[in-house]
Design an enzyme around this catalytic site. Structure first.
Site, PDB file in Angstrom:
ATOM      1  N   HIS A   1       0.843  -1.208   0.000  1.00 59.98           N
ATOM      2  CA  HIS A   1       0.000   0.000   0.000  1.00 59.98           C
ATOM      3  C   HIS A   1       0.870   1.246   0.000  1.00 59.98           C
ATOM      4  CE1 HIS A   1       0.688  -0.552   4.448  1.00 59.98           C
ATOM      5  NE2 HIS A   1       0.778   0.768   4.443  1.00 59.98           N
TER       6      HIS A   1
ATOM      7  N   HIS B   1      -6.107  -1.980   4.076  1.00 70.34           N
ATOM      8  CA  HIS B   1      -5.941  -0.825   3.183  1.00 70.34           C
ATOM      9  C   HIS B   1      -5.054  -1.122   1.992  1.00 70.34           C
ATOM     10  CE1 HIS B   1      -2.420  -0.503   5.655  1.00 70.34           C
ATOM     11  NE2 HIS B   1      -2.087   0.720   5.316  1.00 70.34           N
TER      12      HIS B   1
ATOM     13  N   HIS C   1       4.663   7.208   2.916  1.00 69.55           N
ATOM     14  CA  HIS C   1       5.452   5.984   2.759  1.00 69.55           C
ATOM     15  C   HIS C   1       4.847   5.050   1.730  1.00 69.55           C
ATOM     16  CE1 HIS C   1       2.494   4.696   5.927  1.00 69.55           C
ATOM     17  NE2 HIS C   1       2.502   3.563   5.261  1.00 69.55           N
TER      18      HIS C   1
ATOM     19  N   HIS D   1       0.389  -0.953  14.835  1.00 69.10           N
ATOM     20  CA  HIS D   1      -0.603   0.097  14.617  1.00 69.10           C
ATOM     21  C   HIS D   1      -1.910  -0.310  15.288  1.00 69.10           C
ATOM     22  CE1 HIS D   1       1.578   2.187  11.485  1.00 69.10           C
ATOM     23  NE2 HIS D   1       1.604   1.155  10.689  1.00 69.10           N
TER      24      HIS D   1
ATOM     25  N   TYR E   1       9.128   1.420  10.319  1.00 67.84           N
ATOM     26  CA  TYR E   1       9.329   2.465   9.311  1.00 67.84           C
ATOM     27  C   TYR E   1      10.799   2.808   9.212  1.00 67.84           C
ATOM     28  CZ  TYR E   1       4.324   3.420   9.416  1.00 67.84           C
ATOM     29  OH  TYR E   1       2.966   3.318   9.331  1.00 67.84           O
TER      30      TYR E   1
ATOM     31  N   GLU F   1       7.935   1.236   4.663  1.00 68.46           N
ATOM     32  CA  GLU F   1       7.399   0.489   5.795  1.00 68.46           C
ATOM     33  C   GLU F   1       7.441  -0.987   5.421  1.00 68.46           C
ATOM     34  OE1 GLU F   1       3.125   1.039   6.375  1.00 68.46           O
ATOM     35  OE2 GLU F   1       3.203   0.159   8.373  1.00 68.46           O
TER      36      GLU F   1
HETATM   37  C1  M3P Z   1      -0.010   3.017   8.452  1.00 66.58           C
HETATM   38  C2  M3P Z   1      -0.627   1.733   8.211  1.00 66.58           C
HETATM   39  C3  M3P Z   1      -0.061   7.609   9.988  1.00 66.58           C
HETATM   40  C4  M3P Z   1      -0.464   6.222  10.077  1.00 66.58           C
HETATM   41  C5  M3P Z   1       0.040   5.254   9.355  1.00 66.58           C
HETATM   42  C6  M3P Z   1      -0.495   3.948   9.324  1.00 66.58           C
HETATM   43  C7  M3P Z   1       0.906   8.094   9.005  1.00 66.58           C
HETATM   44  O1  M3P Z   1       1.076   3.228   7.793  1.00 66.58           O
HETATM   45  O2  M3P Z   1      -0.075   0.977   7.417  1.00 66.58           O
HETATM   46  O3  M3P Z   1      -1.675   1.444   8.805  1.00 66.58           O
HETATM   47  O4  M3P Z   1      -0.547   8.391  10.740  1.00 66.58           O
HETATM   48 FE    FE Z   2       1.376   1.936   6.129  1.00 64.02          FE
END
Ligand code: M3P
Ligand code: FE
Length: 314
Positions: free
Chosen positions: A150, A206, A220, A252, A261, A271
């Site tokens: 993604h 996602h 990313h 997450h 990351y 990532e």
């Molecule tokens: C992810 C993900 C931010 C959250 C990022 C989340 C930039 O990268 O893969 O769920 O707030």
């Molecule tokens: Fe991500």
């Protein structure tokens, strides 16, 4: 019908040799082609089309375009009509505009990011093949990323002027490209501002995400790994190769993904992402994170917002 998945990301890099080494040695991708302009094409071992990353020489980092693959060539004509009916200009780039690729429908998202849709890219096969395959190939290097999973695009969000490209992109992706929303972050009085969204076409949480910030950019691109253990190992690879880690292995809250990351040598954030999170479905209720839970949404364990993570991007 329509979009299947992310197909490739075209990234600007400042030092091609260093960039190539990074995507080969750290991610474990393989160079599959180089064109006459010096652009380098790479794929992951578990991908069957010719490339998923294009590195283009430049004097600054960032994303040129992100491409998604549609199922049938005729989808491109149908989507062209839909995108234009929505009020967004498109161009049909002819076959061969990028090597080993068919025609591409090119347009900009409301946020300004260039997106391309295509139906054909040369099939080269995965490293394990299709006849009685092993679960993984013998020549894995680095993190051994399976596939490009993604991307997360930063979109202009300014509550004072009312500009919200996150919401505009999300509406466009829903109405025109038929993505569905899996998760969102809402902020402001009564949570009226949609500040970040995660959207899918596949059954993973996602295939693209949008996060609000002061300007548009690339946050990313993410590569899929099987397990938490593989995330730990990818961090070991980064330490061994002196790769700049941005956020050490964690989870997450949003998407439930297991993550690390890091940066390529030009400063484009990567990532590695593991875990399928949950089964994303069109009828699954949307998960909402409010402002007071934003920290745990992003990094579930500490719940701390890491300023460099949200403020630094290309
Ligand atoms: C992810 C993900 C931010 C959250 C990022 C989340 C930039 O990268 O893969 O769920 O707030
Ligand atoms: Fe991500």
């Amino acid at each position: 019908m329509g979009i299947m998945r992310i197909g490739h990301a075209s990234l600007r890099v400042m030092d091609m040799a260093a960039a190539l080494k990074h995507y080969e040695k750290v991610l474990g991708m393989k160079k599959t082609m180089e064109d006459k302009h010096g652009n380098v094409y790479l794929k992951c071992w578990d991908e069957w089309d010719k490339f998923s990353v294009i590195l283009t020489p430049s004097d600054q980092a960032g994303l040129n375009h992100v491409a998604y693959k549609v199922e049938k060539d005729s989808d491109l004509d149908e989507l062209k009509k839909k995108v234009e009916a929505y009020g967004i200009k498109t161009a049909m780039l002819e076959e061969g505009t990028l090597p080993s690729m068919g025609r591409m429908l090119q347009f900009n998202l409301p946020s300004g990011h260039e997106m391309r849709l295509y139906a054909m890219k040369e099939y080269v096969g995965t490293e394990v093949g299709i006849d009685n395959p092993d679960p993984w190939p013998d020549n894995i290097t680095g993190a051994g990323a399976h596939w490009l999973d993604h991307c997360l695009l930063m979109c202009e969000l300014n509550p004072e002027t009312g500009i919200n490209k996150v919401a505009e992109n999300t509406k466009f992706m829903t109405d025109v490209l038929d993505f569905f929303l899996t998760e969102q972050v809402v902020v402001g009085p009564n949570g009226a501002i949609q500040a970040a969204t995660w959207m899918a076409r596949t059954t993973t949480p996602h295939d693209i995400a949008f996060v609000g910030g002061p300007r548009m950019g690339l946050h990313h691109i993410a590569f899929f790994l099987d397990s938490w253990n593989d995330i730990l190992k990818s961090a070991d690879v980064m330490a061994k190769t002196k790769t700049r880690i941005d956020v050490a292995p964690t989870r997450h809250g949003i998407t439930r993904g297991e993550t690390i990351y890091f940066f390529d040598p030009s400063g484009n954030r990567n990532e590695t992402f593991a875990g399928l999170g949950y089964l994303a479905q069109r009828d699954r209720p949307v998960t909402t994170w409010d402002e007071s839970h934003l920290g745990s949404g992003i990094f579930y364990h500490t719940g701390d917002l890491v300023p460099s993570f949200t403020e630094v991007y290309t």
